[in-house]
Design a protein around this motif. Structure first.
Motif, PDB file in Angstrom:
ATOM      1  N   ARG A   1      10.726  -1.793 -10.857  1.00 52.58           N
ATOM      2  CA  ARG A   1      10.916  -0.336 -10.832  1.00 52.58           C
ATOM      3  C   ARG A   1      12.426  -0.073 -10.900  1.00 52.58           C
ATOM      4  N   PHE A   2      12.799   0.684 -11.900  1.00 53.58           N
ATOM      5  CA  PHE A   2      14.222   0.916 -12.176  1.00 53.58           C
ATOM      6  C   PHE A   2      14.681   2.279 -11.668  1.00 53.58           C
ATOM      7  N   ARG A   3      15.906   2.319 -11.146  1.00 51.64           N
ATOM      8  CA  ARG A   3      16.530   3.581 -10.718  1.00 51.64           C
ATOM      9  C   ARG A   3      17.832   3.796 -11.477  1.00 51.64           C
ATOM     10  N   ASP A   4      18.195   5.044 -11.619  1.00 56.43           N
ATOM     11  CA  ASP A   4      19.499   5.329 -12.221  1.00 56.43           C
ATOM     12  C   ASP A   4      20.559   5.351 -11.113  1.00 56.43           C
TER      13      ASP A   4
ATOM     14  N   GLU B   1       0.838  -1.191   0.000  1.00 56.74           N
ATOM     15  CA  GLU B   1       0.000   0.000   0.000  1.00 56.74           C
ATOM     16  C   GLU B   1       0.880   1.250   0.000  1.00 56.74           C
ATOM     17  N   GLY B   2       0.434   2.220  -0.751  1.00 56.10           N
ATOM     18  CA  GLY B   2       1.212   3.445  -0.904  1.00 56.10           C
ATOM     19  C   GLY B   2       2.064   3.461  -2.158  1.00 56.10           C
ATOM     20  N   THR B   3       2.173   2.322  -2.841  1.00 58.90           N
ATOM     21  CA  THR B   3       2.990   2.274  -4.060  1.00 58.90           C
ATOM     22  C   THR B   3       2.367   3.129  -5.164  1.00 58.90           C
ATOM     23  N   PRO B   4       3.108   4.064  -5.735  1.00 57.31           N
ATOM     24  CA  PRO B   4       2.623   4.757  -6.931  1.00 57.31           C
ATOM     25  C   PRO B   4       2.496   3.751  -8.076  1.00 57.31           C
ATOM     26  N   VAL B   5       1.348   3.767  -8.741  1.00 59.42           N
ATOM     27  CA  VAL B   5       1.045   2.718  -9.734  1.00 59.42           C
ATOM     28  C   VAL B   5       0.475   3.343 -11.006  1.00 59.42           C
ATOM     29  N   PHE B   6       0.717   2.666 -12.111  1.00 63.30           N
ATOM     30  CA  PHE B   6       0.370   3.179 -13.436  1.00 63.30           C
ATOM     31  C   PHE B   6      -0.498   2.164 -14.181  1.00 63.30           C
ATOM     32  N   PRO B   7      -1.111   2.586 -15.295  1.00 60.88           N
ATOM     33  CA  PRO B   7      -1.999   1.684 -16.016  1.00 60.88           C
ATOM     34  C   PRO B   7      -1.335   0.355 -16.378  1.00 60.88           C
ATOM     35  N   HIS B   8      -2.111  -0.687 -16.303  1.00 57.52           N
ATOM     36  CA  HIS B   8      -1.745  -2.064 -16.676  1.00 57.52           C
ATOM     37  C   HIS B   8      -0.829  -2.753 -15.662  1.00 57.52           C
TER      38      HIS B   8
ATOM     39  N   VAL C   1       0.507   1.991   8.637  1.00 61.01           N
ATOM     40  CA  VAL C   1       0.065   2.982   7.672  1.00 61.01           C
ATOM     41  C   VAL C   1       1.132   4.069   7.500  1.00 61.01           C
ATOM     42  N   ALA C   2       1.881   4.327   8.539  1.00 60.92           N
ATOM     43  CA  ALA C   2       2.946   5.338   8.427  1.00 60.92           C
ATOM     44  C   ALA C   2       4.002   4.896   7.419  1.00 60.92           C
ATOM     45  N   SER C   3       4.268   3.601   7.374  1.00 58.72           N
ATOM     46  CA  SER C   3       5.287   3.177   6.420  1.00 58.72           C
ATOM     47  C   SER C   3       4.727   3.162   4.999  1.00 58.72           C
ATOM     48  N   ALA C   4       3.410   2.942   4.866  1.00 55.16           N
ATOM     49  CA  ALA C   4       2.794   3.075   3.540  1.00 55.16           C
ATOM     50  C   ALA C   4       2.911   4.523   3.064  1.00 55.16           C
ATOM     51  N   HIS C   5       2.712   5.444   3.977  1.00 54.58           N
ATOM     52  CA  HIS C   5       2.863   6.849   3.610  1.00 54.58           C
ATOM     53  C   HIS C   5       4.309   7.173   3.221  1.00 54.58           C
ATOM     54  N   ASP C   6       5.254   6.677   4.002  1.00 53.44           N
ATOM     55  CA  ASP C   6       6.668   6.909   3.662  1.00 53.44           C
ATOM     56  C   ASP C   6       7.000   6.341   2.285  1.00 53.44           C
ATOM     57  N   LEU C   7       6.496   5.132   2.035  1.00 57.51           N
ATOM     58  CA  LEU C   7       6.736   4.516   0.732  1.00 57.51           C
ATOM     59  C   LEU C   7       6.194   5.404  -0.386  1.00 57.51           C
ATOM     60  N   ALA C   8       4.966   5.863  -0.203  1.00 55.64           N
ATOM     61  CA  ALA C   8       4.345   6.701  -1.232  1.00 55.64           C
ATOM     62  C   ALA C   8       5.171   7.965  -1.462  1.00 55.64           C
ATOM     63  N   TRP C   9       5.510   8.613  -0.377  1.00 53.10           N
ATOM     64  CA  TRP C   9       6.150   9.921  -0.507  1.00 53.10           C
ATOM     65  C   TRP C   9       7.581   9.811  -1.023  1.00 53.10           C
ATOM     66  N   ASN C  10       8.309   8.859  -0.482  1.00 49.36           N
ATOM     67  CA  ASN C  10       9.690   8.690  -0.938  1.00 49.36           C
ATOM     68  C   ASN C  10       9.748   8.291  -2.410  1.00 49.36           C
ATOM     69  N   THR C  11       8.817   7.438  -2.806  1.00 45.94           N
ATOM     70  CA  THR C  11       8.797   7.011  -4.209  1.00 45.94           C
ATOM     71  C   THR C  11       8.434   8.175  -5.122  1.00 45.94           C
TER      72      THR C  11
ATOM     73  N   GLN D   1       8.817  11.281  -4.650  1.00 45.15           N
ATOM     74  CA  GLN D   1       9.889  12.276  -4.718  1.00 45.15           C
ATOM     75  C   GLN D   1      11.031  11.819  -5.617  1.00 45.15           C
ATOM     76  N   ALA D   2      11.206  10.508  -5.741  1.00 45.45           N
ATOM     77  CA  ALA D   2      12.302   9.989  -6.574  1.00 45.45           C
ATOM     78  C   ALA D   2      11.888   9.829  -8.037  1.00 45.45           C
ATOM     79  N   MET D   3      10.619  10.099  -8.319  1.00 41.15           N
ATOM     80  CA  MET D   3      10.123   9.936  -9.700  1.00 41.15           C
ATOM     81  C   MET D   3      10.243  11.249 -10.470  1.00 41.15           C
ATOM     82  N   PRO D   4      10.113  11.191 -11.787  1.00 41.40           N
ATOM     83  CA  PRO D   4      10.125  12.435 -12.571  1.00 41.40           C
ATOM     84  C   PRO D   4       9.069  13.406 -12.042  1.00 41.40           C
ATOM     85  N   ALA D   5       9.395  14.686 -12.051  1.00 40.17           N
ATOM     86  CA  ALA D   5       8.502  15.691 -11.463  1.00 40.17           C
ATOM     87  C   ALA D   5       7.112  15.676 -12.093  1.00 40.17           C
ATOM     88  N   ALA D   6       7.030  15.330 -13.376  1.00 39.99           N
ATOM     89  CA  ALA D   6       5.730  15.344 -14.054  1.00 39.99           C
ATOM     90  C   ALA D   6       4.726  14.414 -13.377  1.00 39.99           C
TER      91      ALA D   6
END
Lengths: 447, 447
Positions: free
Chosen positions: A357-360, A104-111, A399-409, A411-416
C-alpha cells in the motif's frame, strides 16, 4: 438438550465432503509437497468500492486447533469412503503450515489476497470450507456495517439484527464484525457479553399493547430504567410524544430518548423534535429504526432530519443488497511451481503474493500493488504472518485496533473509496511485472 | 479451543436485550396474565408466490429446554440492569405455555400465523428473538430451495452452499431445511451426518492443478472413488471430456459423472453429451454448478440442455435474491382481550387464530381462511398444538414427512403458486367475518 450448534469436537466435520476425499487422494499418492492457496474475491459486490477484510485472524487461530477426534472419525467412517489408514492419518492431523493474512479491518480490493496458506497440500486443502465460511460472512458484515456507519456520519449505529440474521452463528460473529466497522452497541445479549460491546435495547410495541394505557406503560418503564428509550409509534407517534413531554417535564421522569419505528421517519422526527424543544426537552434524543439501510440513513441526514442515532437490523444483518461475495480459495503454487486455472472468467494469477500500500508525501494513500511474495517495495506490506509452522506468531489484534486500522486507512484513501455508490475506478490496484511474467510463463507452459 | 458458537447453556442469552428488560418490567408490575403472540409475515419476498414454513417445530422443542443457568445470570448481572429478585425469578424460569404451529413443510401465505404462543406475557415475550431467528432462516432457506427443486423438474439438486452461507449455524440448519424442500444430497459433512442426508462431493480445481497432468488426476481419482464425478473445466472442458472418454472407454474406469462449473453450461453440456454418446458412454451423467439459481436451472432445462443434476450453492444458501422475510412476532391478545397496533403499514389483526385450508370435491386446494381460533370450518385446520403447558405433545415430524406435506400440498394448489415469478394473486386467503369484527371492535375501543 437438542444439539443445535456444532460442538467443539465437530469442528473438523464443518467441511465439504470433497475436501476429505481430495485429502485421501493426496494421501494415497503421497503428495506432501507444499502448496500455496490464496483467498481473494474477483469482484466487488454491487454498490461497493471497497471491502473491510474480517474474520481472517479469527479463523487462522481456529485452524491451529483443528483436529479429528476419534468419535468424529467413527462418524466419517460410516460414509464408506475412507480407508482405515487414512482415518488414522487424520487422527494425527494438526496444521503444520504458515498462514499470512491482512490484519482485520484492512480495506481490501479485488484480487488482493485476504489470506494465504502455505502448507502440505492436504493440510491446505482441508482448510478451505472453514476459512471461506468465516471470512466470507465476517467480511460481508463488516463491510456492510461500515457503509451504515459512514452514512450515519458520527451518529451512533446500534445493531438490531439478531432476529433476522441467518442463524445464531451469524448474529454472534456479526457483533465482532460490527465492532470492527464501528458500531456503538448491539441488542444481542450474548454478543455483547462475549465481545465486550455495549448492550442496548429499548422496548417493543408489545409492551405498550399489553398495557391499557400507553402513558402508563411509558411511566413504568422510565421509572424502572432511568434514561431509557421509549417507543412512540404503537398507535399515534405525535400523541405519544405529548405523553413523553408530560412525563419528562411535568413528572420529572428521566427519559433519555424516543424511538420512531414506522411512518415518515424524517417528518416525524422533525415534528417530535419541535414539540420536545418547545417543551424545553432538548435533552431527549430521537433515534429511528425500521427497515433502515445505509441509503435510508444517508437520505434522512441529507434532509437534515433531527435524528441522533439509528437502530439497524434486517438490511445490515442479512447484507440484503449484496449477500454474497465472490470469494475463492485457490491453489496458486505447488511444489515450488506456479499453478493456474484457465476456466472462463475465472483465470488465476499464480504464485504466492504480497500486497503493498503506497502513500504520497502527505501520507495520503495512493494505490496498492500486488507482487510476488519475495519482491520488495518502498511501501507498506499488508500481508503479515499469523501462523508459522502451525503455531500462532502474532498476538490477537484487539477489535478496537482493527476498527482504528479500518477507519484511519479509509480516511487516508481517495474519497471515492468511501462512497456508497460504486465509482469506477475508485482505487488503483497494480499487479507487478514479475507477477504478470509468472502468469505468462505458466500459461505458456500450459499451452 | 476458541469458543465460537453459543454453548448449550448460553441458549437463553441468545436474545435481544429488550426482551429481558421488558420481562423485568412485567415481573415488577406483576403482569402474569396470558398473552397470545402470533408469528407471521406481512408480505411475500420478491418473486415468491408462497413460502414453505420451516423451523417452527424445531424451535418449539428448543423452547421447552430454555432456562437460565446461574452462571449466565451472573453474566447478565454485569449489565447492571437487573434486580437480584428478578434474576432469581429467571433462574426458576421454564416455559409453561402452549405453542401451536403450522407443521413444517406447510405452504404458507402472508398474515397466516406460522406459530402462536399462549403463555404468561413474560414467557411469551422472552421467546421472541429465538423463535424469529429460527423460523426466519429455515423458512427462507426451505422456500428458496423449493424453487430450485421445482425448476430442476425431477433432476437431483445438491447443496454446495456451506462455504458461502452466513455462518455454520445457517449451513447446518440449511441441510435440514433443504431436506424439507426436497434436495437430494449435500456437500456439508456434518449436516449430512447429523440429519441423515446423503453426503456428496466431486473434486475441486485445485486437485487438477496440483497434478502435472489432468488425465492422470482423473485416473487417480476414479480409481480411488469408483463412480465418482470428475470436474472438467479447470483448463479446457472439451479436451477434458476427451480424457474422460479415454479413461472410461479405453481403460474401463468407472466414472459416474462429470461436472461443468463455468462457461456456457448449456452449450458445453450439449457438446460433452454428444462426445460421450458417440463414444458409447451414455451412462456418464453430466452435472453442472457455478452461480446457479432457480432461474438459471429453469433456463438450462427450457433450452433442453442434457443436464442430469445441479450443484447449487451461493445463490440458494444466501437466499441471494430475497435474503429477508418480513417476519413479525406480535402481541394479539392479553388477559383475554384483543390487542392491536396501529403503526403505519404495520396494522395488526388481533386475537388468537386458526388457518383453514379448503379443498374442492376433487381434492384440489382452493383457498385458505384465517379465523378466530375457536371458529369451526368444514376444512383442514392447519395450526396444531406442539407444546401444551410447557410439555411437548406432538411427536417430532420426520423431515421426510415434512417434505411429503410440502410437495403434496403444492401439487394440489393452483399452478400459479408453484410459479417462479410472482403471479398476483396466486392464491386466495380470506379473513373471517368474526376476525374482522374483532379488529373493528378493538379499533373502535382505541379511538
Amino acid at each position: 438438550m437438542h444439539t443445535l450448534w456444532p460442538q467443539s469436537d465437530e469442528l473438523a466435520l464443518l467441511t465439504d465432503l470433497y475436501e476429505l476425499t481430495m485429502a485421501q487422494a493426496y494421501w494415497a499418492e503421497r503428495m506432501h509437497e507444499p502448496a500455496v492457496f490464496s483467498l481473494f474475491f474477483r469482484k466487488l459486490p454491487a454498490h461497493r468500492n471497497v471491502m473491510l477484510a474480517c474474520g481472517q485472524e479469527h479463523v487462522a487461530r481456529l485452524v491451529t486447533e483443528l483436529h479429528f477426534p476419534r468419535a468424529q472419525l467413527d462418524r466419517l467412517d460410516t460414509l464408506g469412503l475412507f480407508k482405515g489408514d487414512f482415518l488414522a492419518w487424520l487422527e494425527g492431523f494438526r496444521f503444520s503450515g504458515d498462514i499470512h493474512v491482512l490484519p482485520e479491518g484492512t480495506p481490501v480490493f479485488p484480487h488482493e489476497p485476504l489470506l494465504e496458506v502455505r502448507a502440505p497440500v492436504i493440510e491446505a486443502q482441508l482448510l478451505e470450507t472453514l476459512v471461506m465460511n468465516y471470512i466470507n460472512l465476517e467480511t460481508l458484515l463488516a463491510s456492510k456495517a461500515m457503509r451504515v456507519v459512514l452514512a450515519a456520519d458520527g451518529r451512533p449505529v446500534v445493531d438490531f439484527g439478531m432476529r433476522r440474521m441467518h442463524g445464531m452463528d451469524a448474529a454472534l460473529r456479526g457483533v465482532r464484525a460490527y465492532q470492527v466497522a464501528g458500531l456503538t452497541a448491539t441488542s444481542n445479549v450474548l454478543g455483547a457479553l462475549r465481545y465486550g460491546m455495549q448492550a442496548s435495547g429499548t422496548m417493543a410495541h408489545s409492551f405498550i399493547q399489553a398495557h391499557h394505557d400507553e402513558e402508563e406503560a411509558f411511566r413504568l418503564y422510565a421509572r424502572l430504567y432511568p434514561g431509557t428509550t421509549l417507543l412512540l409509534d404503537t398507535y399515534d407517534t405525535l400523541a405519544a410524544a405529548d405523553k413523553v413531554i408530560r412525563l419528562a417535564r411535568d413528572e420529572g421522569l428521566d427519559i433519555g430518548a424516543v424511538r420512531l419505528d414506522s411512518g415518515d421517519l424524517g417528518a416525524l422526527a422533525r415534528q417530535v423534535r419541535s414539540r420536545f424543544d418547545t417543551a424545553g426537552l432538548q435533552r431527549i434524543r430521537i433515534v429511528v429504526s425500521g427497515g433502515l439501510d445505509e441509503h435510508a440513513v444517508q437520505a434522512l441526514l441529507a434532509a437534515d432530519a433531527p435524528i441522533d442515532g439509528f437502530g439497524v437490523g434486517t438490511e445490515m444483518g442479512s447484507v440484503a443488497d449484496a449477500p454474497t461475495l465472490d470469494l475463492a480459495y485457490k491453489l496458486t503454487e505447488y511444489a515450488g511451481e506456479p499453478r493456474l486455472k484457465n476456466s472462463p472468467g475465472k483465470q488465476l494469477v499464480p504464485g504466492a503474493k504480497q500486497v503493498w500500500r503506497f502513500r504520497d508525501g502527505d501520507g495520503r494513500i495512493t494505490h496498492d500493488e500486488i507482487t510476488r511474495r519475495h519482491e520488495q517495495r518502498d511501501a507498506e506490506p499488508l500481508l503479515v504472518p499469523v501462523v508459522e509452522q502451525g503455531a500462532i506468531v502474532r498476538p490477537e489484534q484487539p477489535v478496537a485496533s482493527a476498527h482504528d486500522l479500518a477507519w484511519n486507512t479509509l480516511q487516508a484513501m481517495p474519497a471515492a473509496v468511501r462512497g456508497l455508490r460504486d465509482a469506477e475506478p475508485a482505487y488503483r490496484v497494480d499487479t507487478s511485472a514479475a507477477l504478470l511474467k509468472l502468469r505468462d510463463q505458466a500459461l505458456a507452459e500450459f499451452d
